[in-house]
Design an enzyme around this catalytic site. Sequence first.
Site, PDB file in Angstrom:
ATOM      1  N   ASN A  62       2.474   8.036  -9.127  1.00  0.00           N
ATOM      2  CA  ASN A  62       1.951   7.462 -10.370  1.00  0.00           C
ATOM      3  C   ASN A  62       2.653   8.046 -11.590  1.00  0.00           C
ATOM      4  OD1 ASN A  62       0.523   9.860  -9.677  1.00  0.00           O
ATOM      5  ND2 ASN A  62      -1.138   9.338 -11.075  1.00  0.00           N
ATOM      6  N   GLU A  75       1.442   3.132  -5.898  1.00  0.00           N
ATOM      7  CA  GLU A  75       1.700   2.049  -4.938  1.00  0.00           C
ATOM      8  C   GLU A  75       2.661   1.022  -5.512  1.00  0.00           C
ATOM      9  OE1 GLU A  75      -1.129   3.338  -5.908  1.00  0.00           O
ATOM     10  OE2 GLU A  75      -2.747   3.067  -4.458  1.00  0.00           O
ATOM     11  N   CYS A 112      -6.034   0.590  -6.046  1.00  0.00           N
ATOM     12  CA  CYS A 112      -6.806  -0.143  -7.059  1.00  0.00           C
ATOM     13  C   CYS A 112      -6.584  -1.649  -6.868  1.00  0.00           C
ATOM     14  CB  CYS A 112      -6.402   0.301  -8.463  1.00  0.00           C
ATOM     15  SG  CYS A 112      -4.869  -0.454  -9.050  1.00  0.00           S
ATOM     16  N   CYS A 115      -3.076  -3.030  -7.530  1.00  0.00           N
ATOM     17  CA  CYS A 115      -2.113  -2.666  -6.482  1.00  0.00           C
ATOM     18  C   CYS A 115      -2.341  -3.511  -5.224  1.00  0.00           C
ATOM     19  CB  CYS A 115      -2.208  -1.179  -6.155  1.00  0.00           C
ATOM     20  SG  CYS A 115      -1.519  -0.163  -7.473  1.00  0.00           S
TER      21      CYS A 115
HETATM   22  N1  THU Z   1      -3.691   5.602  -9.440  1.00  0.00           N
HETATM   23  C1  THU Z   1      -2.733   5.285  -8.523  1.00  0.00           C
HETATM   24  O1  THU Z   1      -1.585   5.752  -8.603  1.00  0.00           O
HETATM   25  N2  THU Z   1      -3.080   4.427  -7.533  1.00  0.00           N
HETATM   26  C2  THU Z   1      -4.295   3.825  -7.408  1.00  0.00           C
HETATM   27  O2  THU Z   1      -4.461   2.967  -6.567  1.00  0.00           O
HETATM   28  C3  THU Z   1      -5.390   4.223  -8.289  1.00  0.00           C
HETATM   29  C4  THU Z   1      -5.047   5.124  -9.407  1.00  0.00           C
HETATM   30  C5  THU Z   1      -3.310   6.487 -10.554  1.00  0.00           C
HETATM   31  C6  THU Z   1      -3.327   5.829 -11.901  1.00  0.00           C
HETATM   32  C7  THU Z   1      -3.554   7.015 -12.806  1.00  0.00           C
HETATM   33  O3  THU Z   1      -2.291   7.601 -13.083  1.00  0.00           O
HETATM   34  C8  THU Z   1      -4.363   7.969 -11.971  1.00  0.00           C
HETATM   35  O4  THU Z   1      -4.238   7.563 -10.624  1.00  0.00           O
HETATM   36  C9  THU Z   1      -5.841   8.012 -12.331  1.00  0.00           C
HETATM   37  O5  THU Z   1      -6.390   6.743 -12.329  1.00  0.00           O
END
Ligand code: THU
Length: 162
Positions: A62, A75, A112, A115
């Site tokens: 992320n 993702e 999420c 994604c």
């Molecule tokens: N995040 C992801 O990388 N993938 C997900 O499916 C959910 C959330 C990240 C986004 C943000 O940088 C951090 O997790 C907190 O939400």
Amino acid sequence: MKQISQSFEYQVFESIHELHVTDRELLDMAKDAISGSYAPYSHYHVGAAVKLANGTVVCGSNQENMSFPAGLCAERVAVFAASSAFPGVPISAIAISAISDDFEVSEPVPPCGMCRQAIVEYEMKFNNKIRIILAGQTGKVFIFHGMGTLLPLAFHEKGLAK
Ligand code: THU
């Protein structure tokens, strides 16, 4: 009127040690990818490893931004990088894991909603279900066969694909 109910199945492993070696290796790569996370705002670091049908693995993490919505989940960083580098190669699996600076992530990390939609696009593109391996920092591991289980009734407009 008709009432319709849908159910879905997934596998639950008590720990990463119970996984088949190929799943465990992909999950280890997702965990390694966490080191590339840029998460100064949430302190929540996510790693994803995408395995392609040709055996190549492309990882992502992320990437946050001071303008919060400009950031991107691990993702999507991983699947977009994979599709950019290997546009003609189907995705066969994705593993996802996370750690937090503030607490222990003891549950598998589900992708999420955005994604899920991004990932299902590549299932539809190649008509090929993706194996989805979800883990936390510790604890159980969930495995899903295809994004259809995590995103039933995904947006799919055939007219737009022409
Ligand atoms: N995040 C992801 O990388 N993938 C997900 O499916 C959910 C959330 C990240 C986004 C943000 O940088 C951090 O997790 C907190 O939400």
